[in-house]
Write a protein that holds these residues in place. Structure first.
Motif, PDB file in Angstrom:
ATOM      1  N   GLU A  15      38.649  35.559  43.936  1.00 41.22           N
ATOM      2  CA  GLU A  15      39.795  34.694  44.206  1.00 41.22           C
ATOM      3  C   GLU A  15      39.465  33.673  45.288  1.00 41.22           C
ATOM      4  O   GLU A  15      39.833  32.495  45.174  1.00 41.22           O
ATOM      5  N   GLY A  30      31.680  39.686  35.996  1.00 39.37           N
ATOM      6  CA  GLY A  30      32.195  40.408  37.152  1.00 39.37           C
ATOM      7  C   GLY A  30      31.121  41.090  37.975  1.00 39.37           C
ATOM      8  O   GLY A  30      31.378  42.134  38.601  1.00 39.37           O
ATOM      9  N   GLN A  87      28.992  47.583  35.844  1.00 38.23           N
ATOM     10  CA  GLN A  87      29.795  47.193  36.998  1.00 38.23           C
ATOM     11  C   GLN A  87      29.256  47.722  38.328  1.00 38.23           C
ATOM     12  O   GLN A  87      29.782  47.392  39.397  1.00 38.23           O
ATOM     13  N   GLN A 116      41.919  40.371  36.281  1.00 37.15           N
ATOM     14  CA  GLN A 116      41.605  41.799  36.349  1.00 37.15           C
ATOM     15  C   GLN A 116      41.160  42.260  37.728  1.00 37.15           C
ATOM     16  O   GLN A 116      41.538  43.344  38.179  1.00 37.15           O
ATOM     17  N   SER A 117      40.330  41.469  38.388  1.00 34.55           N
ATOM     18  CA  SER A 117      39.749  41.928  39.662  1.00 34.55           C
ATOM     19  C   SER A 117      39.549  40.782  40.647  1.00 34.55           C
ATOM     20  O   SER A 117      38.416  40.423  40.980  1.00 34.55           O
ATOM     21  N   GLU A 161      39.975  40.668  43.789  1.00 34.16           N
ATOM     22  CA  GLU A 161      39.442  41.056  45.097  1.00 34.16           C
ATOM     23  C   GLU A 161      38.010  41.572  45.028  1.00 34.16           C
ATOM     24  O   GLU A 161      37.451  41.990  46.040  1.00 34.16           O
ATOM     25  N   ARG A 162      37.421  41.559  43.838  1.00 38.87           N
ATOM     26  CA  ARG A 162      36.043  42.038  43.701  1.00 38.87           C
ATOM     27  C   ARG A 162      35.072  41.016  44.301  1.00 38.87           C
ATOM     28  O   ARG A 162      35.276  39.806  44.186  1.00 38.87           O
ATOM     29  N   ARG A 207      38.585  37.525  34.319  1.00 43.41           N
ATOM     30  CA  ARG A 207      38.053  38.237  35.480  1.00 43.41           C
ATOM     31  C   ARG A 207      38.955  38.065  36.693  1.00 43.41           C
ATOM     32  O   ARG A 207      39.160  38.990  37.475  1.00 43.41           O
ATOM     33  N   THR A 217      35.331  37.055  47.785  1.00 44.23           N
ATOM     34  CA  THR A 217      35.929  37.601  46.564  1.00 44.23           C
ATOM     35  C   THR A 217      36.025  36.520  45.502  1.00 44.23           C
ATOM     36  O   THR A 217      35.902  35.323  45.793  1.00 44.23           O
TER      37      THR A 217
END
Length: 585
Positions: free
Chosen positions: A37, A230, A203, A15-16, A18-19, A12, A35
């Motif tokens: 991260e 996610g 999602q 892949q994303s 900043e989600r 995850r 986010t």
């Protein structure tokens, strides 16, 4: 390549990054999204210090903290290090409780699991010597004490195997110390896959959770599920919810959440306490699933919740049901994510006397019916069997022990071989719960060890809850019901114990009479003894379960009788009248 929680999280993150991942709603309803991260880097900041203290892959880390941002961050840190988290209810939650055993539970878990690190609230500093004495090689930390994050630290990379232990979880422990369920990586990822399918997770979803992280509903069905799939997760502190249930509904509206979880009592107190002025600007149209789980689900509660909040956009079909247990790692059955829940009306006497759920379309004179709420269908990969006392499969409509053939079952109870053998019955997981099937739908009706047998009828303590919920001046969910053998009667006497609200000015004798008459009218049995107790007497387990069997022991020893509230005592010591808003319980 082995599938593990860590690998799912790394994927995850690749892949994303900043989600949106997590938001923490404070007691004023304010929040901001972080986010994935940001969340992982913040968690990684604590890893150097924990590694310095010896926490590594496979080591146990006990988090006995409130379910807040700090606890969630350290939970992720533990996972990033490949360590084994065990979340325990912090004893500070029940400091006033006469029968609180959370401190003893924590001490017992330190001895049993031999953790490398234990992190507790600062308020427990006076207990430092007592807690440190249970394991010489365990490091005891008090929240942020010695845990300054290193913002330059990189995100640890670990590669546990599918057969490694991913986490541990406590059972309810309704009589004594809870057992420790050991969860392997393969079983946790199987559970999360099955839950996501059953909920039709996508999602576009956003989840809001107020249930504690030390409960598998909060840990698995919310935190781990959202983190690895996610899905943005907004977290509300359970204490803030209890003090102000309107925060839950406003949070759903403000975060545009599509799903949320609560035990039945959460729906009950929210429908009763939340005022219209607290709902100004709140819309519930976007929420597609209010999952009700973790205890007996009452149709009356669901109906009251819908009636109260339908004007604010609540959809009837958004009210969902679920069944799960710690031994199976989260949810096992789920109602239709796109349709209504299943409810059937059955003959109450036949259900209680013969253990058969006999549907009835209408009630004849003198016939008593009960409405049983279905808790859904098993997620793909799980099979359900209903077993007799001899372990033989029972047909549809017959009540027996609920057993699961499941890819997400625990590997066993830590250090309890005999209990593990009893629970892991061949390829089945015997849950100790009672229920029956109707086609693919499961109907949960109680716990095997808590059954009350009186005059040929078999009742579960949860059968009494729907009656007690309607009695004015009782505290919602704060009760215990059990049977006591009576040789003269040749059956069990039903004993009801309940807490009374502090603000009650109603004579206790009137409350007792009300309880007796309503139990007789609605359940057709006699309550031989009713004991009313002050607030904070009937403390619950670390997972929030009622301790019916424990308080039965206290009753038989005479302890509860000595605490009984009386009208004479009230006249001699009248309660102080305090102005309170409906925001508190």
């Amino acid at each position: 390549m082995d599938r593990t929680l860590q690998r799912e999280l790394y994927r995850r993150l690749d892949q994303s990054p900043e989600r949106h991942a997590l938001a923490y709603i404070n007691n004023r309803g304010e929040f901001s999204w972080r986010t994935l991260e940001e969340v992982c880097r913040q968690a990684a900041g604590y890893s150097p210090r924990l590694k310095e203290l010896g926490l590594g892959q496979g080591d146990v880390c006990i988090l006995a903290l409130p379910s807040n941002a700090f606890c969630a961050t350290l939970l992720i840190t533990t996972l990033l290090l490949g360590a084994v988290p065990l979340l325990v209810a912090p004893p500070i939650l029940q400091l006033k409780g006469r029968y609180s055993n959370l401190t003893q539970v924590l001490r017992h878990m330190i001895r049993k699991t031999k953790p490398k690190i234990v992190i507790v609230p600062k308020a427990m500093m006076p207990m430092r010597e007592e807690l440190e004495g249970h394991q010489k090689r365990t490091h005891l930390l008090f929240e942020e004490e010695g845990l300054s994050p290193d913002l330059s630290a990189g995100i640890p990379q670990v590669t546990p195997a599918e057969s490694d232990i991913a986490a541990m979880q406590l059972t309810s422990g309704t009589t004594g110390f809870p057992r420790v369920c050991v969860w392997q990586q393969r079983n946790v990822t199987a559970a999360l896959d099955g839950i996501a399918l059953a909920m039709d997770l996508n999602q576009e979803d956003i989840c809001l959770n107020w249930t504690p992280l030390y409960h598998d509903m909060g840990l698995v069905n919310n935190f781990l599920l959202c983190l690895t799939k996610g899905i943005p997760l907004a977290m509300l502190n359970p204490i803030d919810f209890v003090n102000k249930p309107a925060l839950w509904l406003r949070g759903l509206s403000d975060t545009a959440s599509t799903m949320t979880w609560s035990p039945n009592f959460g729906f009950a107190i929210t429908a009763e306490i939340v005022r219209d002025d607290q709902m100004e600007g709140v819309r519930l149209d976007r929420v597609r699933a209010f999952w009700n789980a973790a205890e007996r689900i009452h149709l009356e509660t669901i109906q009251a919740f819908y009636k109260r909040f339908a004007p604010f956009g609540l959809h009837r079909d958004s009210l969902k049901t679920n069944y799960g247990c710690a031994e199976n790692i989260g949810g096992a059955t789920f109602s239709d994510p796109h349709g209504p829940i299943v409810v059937e009306q059955v003959d109450d006497v036949v259900l209680q006397q013969k253990g058969m759920a006999q549907p009835i379309m209408r009630t004849d004179e003198g016939q008593r019916a009960v409405q049983v709420v279905g808790v859904g269908r098993p997620y793909p990969g799980i099979e359900i069997k209903i077993l007799s006392r001899k372990g033989r499969p029972l047909p549809d409509g017959h009540v027996g022990e609920l057993a699961l053939k499941t890819p997400s079952r625990m590997s066993g109870y830590l250090g309890q071989t005999l209990e593990t053998r009893r629970a892991l019955f061949g390829d089945l997981l015997r849950t100790g719960d009672l229920g029956y099937m109707r086609g693919p739908e499961l109907f949960w009706v109680g716990r095997l060890r808590e059954r009350i047998t009186t005059l040929g009828r078999k009742l579960d303590p949860s059968d009494f809850e729907r009656v007690l919920l309607r009695i004015p001046n009782l505290r919602h969910g704060c009760f215990a019901v059990f049977g006591v053998d009576d040789a003269q009667l040749g059956t069990q006497r039903v004993v009801v114990v309940s807490e009374v609200r502090d603000s009650s000015t109603r004579p206790y004798r009137d409350i007792v009479n009300d309880i007796q008459s309503q139990i007789s009218l609605q359940l057709g049995v006699k309550a031989y003894d009713i004991i009313l107790l002050p607030k904070d007497t009937l403390t619950k387990t670390s997972s929030g379960k009622r301790r019916h069997r424990y308080f039965r022991q206290r009753y038989l020893s005479g302890e509860l009788q000595s605490l009984r509230l009386s009208d004479q005592e009230k006249e001699e010591n009248p309660p102080i009248q305090v102005q309170r808003s409906s925001e508190g319980l």
